[in-house]
Design an enzyme around this catalytic site. Structure first.
Site, short mmCIF file in Angstrom:
data_model
loop_
_atom_site.label_atom_id
_atom_site.label_comp_id
_atom_site.label_asym_id
_atom_site.label_seq_id
_atom_site.Cartn_x
_atom_site.Cartn_y
_atom_site.Cartn_z
N LYS A 42 28.71 15.39 37.98
CA LYS A 42 29.53 16.42 38.71
C LYS A 42 28.28 17.75 38.78
CE LYS A 42 32.36 15.53 34.56
NZ LYS A 42 32.86 16.01 33.73
N GLY A 43 26.94 17.48 38.22
CA GLY A 43 25.96 17.96 38.23
C GLY A 43 26.00 18.54 40.18
N ASP A 99 21.88 16.75 42.08
CA ASP A 99 21.14 18.30 41.22
C ASP A 99 19.57 18.12 40.60
OD1 ASP A 99 21.83 16.65 39.35
OD2 ASP A 99 22.57 17.59 37.92
N ASP A 102 14.71 12.74 38.59
CA ASP A 102 14.33 12.59 37.53
C ASP A 102 13.17 11.15 37.00
OD1 ASP A 102 13.52 12.69 34.48
OD2 ASP A 102 15.85 12.07 33.56
N LYS A 130 12.14 16.14 38.97
CA LYS A 130 10.53 16.30 38.01
C LYS A 130 9.51 15.52 38.16
CE LYS A 130 13.91 16.57 34.01
NZ LYS A 130 14.46 16.04 33.04
N PHE A 151 13.54 18.84 30.45
CA PHE A 151 15.06 18.61 30.13
C PHE A 151 15.64 20.50 30.36
CE2 PHE A 151 20.54 18.85 28.94
CZ PHE A 151 20.00 17.88 29.50
N VAL A 152 16.51 20.54 31.43
CA VAL A 152 17.24 21.78 32.25
C VAL A 152 18.47 21.95 31.80
CG1 VAL A 152 14.67 22.65 33.19
CG2 VAL A 152 16.58 21.08 34.39
N ASP A 158 24.06 20.42 32.79
CA ASP A 158 25.16 20.52 32.00
C ASP A 158 24.05 19.94 30.86
OD1 ASP A 158 25.48 17.50 32.45
OD2 ASP A 158 26.54 17.51 30.50
N ARG A 164 26.81 24.62 32.58
CA ARG A 164 26.34 24.51 34.18
C ARG A 164 27.40 25.64 34.96
NH1 ARG A 164 27.29 18.80 35.42
NH2 ARG A 164 28.56 17.24 34.08
#
Ligand code: XMP
Length: 181
Positions: A42-43, A99, A102, A130, A151-152, A158, A164
């Site tokens: 969903k990001g 989104d 990573d 990242k 972590f953001v 989220d 979000r």
């Protein structure tokens, strides 16, 4: 600023300006083509909605529900396709939107699946990348911002399903992560 946020990393205005540049680059790449945009849920929802409104080219939107974090602040190492139904991609020009890049596992798995299904071109666009060693050999073609290995949340990202809807990218207070974990 939201009370759970320790600091804002990228504010709304900076994101908006960067999206103009990203959209211009994507346009140049796909001009004259009919594009299939694959959104990783969903990001990437918020980012994609804002990006696509800057792209005046013919395009279809498809969604893939993929999970690798399972609620925490570290990748589980496993990429699950929760719902992998796409229309035929054979011969299509595809832009994957996520989104954040990573470990790279998600993007690598999605791109592999699209190539295997016969896509003609697969390019990827992420809001954040990242700065770290990837577990999978992959880099995005279009990147909004490079960030450190932290972590953001916000702008689609989220923690435990929350945050979000923040209009910026921020870092949560340590005690909030402790409390919600
Ligand atoms: P990989 O490791 O496969 O990760 O490149 C991609 C997915 O992991 C989630 N992710 C995050 N989510 N804050 C988040 O809210 C983060 O800092 C973060 N880092 C990775 C995200 O769902 C992404 O699509």
């Amino acid at each position: 600023m939201h009370e759970d946020v320790e600091r804002v990393l990228i504010d709304e205005g900076v994101i908006e300006k960067r999206l103009d540049i990203l959209a211009e680059r994507v346009m140049r790449e796909f001009r004259g083509r009919e594009l299939m945009v694959v959104v990783i849920l969903k990001g990437a929802l918020v980012f994609t909605a804002d990006l696509l409104r800057r792209l005046p080219i013919p395009l279809e939107i498809e969604c893939l529900n993929v999970a690798s974090y399972h609620g925490g602040t570290e990748s589980s190492g496993q990429v699950d396709f929760l719902d992998a139904k796409l229309p035929p991609v054979e011969g299509r020009f595809v832009l994957v939107v996520d989104d954040i890049l990573d470990t790279g596992r998600t993007l690598a798995a999605v791109e592999k699946m699209l190539w295997e299904q016969g896509a003609q071109k697969v390019k990827s666009c992420v809001l954040l990348s990242k700065d770290k060693e990837r577990a999978a050999e992959v880099e995005a073609d279009f990147v909004g911002f490079g960030i450190g290995d932290e972590f953001v949340v916000g702008y689609g990202l989220d923690f435990q399903g929350l945050y979000r809807n923040l209009p910026y990218i921020g870092v949560l207070k340590e005690e909030v992560i402790g409390e919600l974990s």
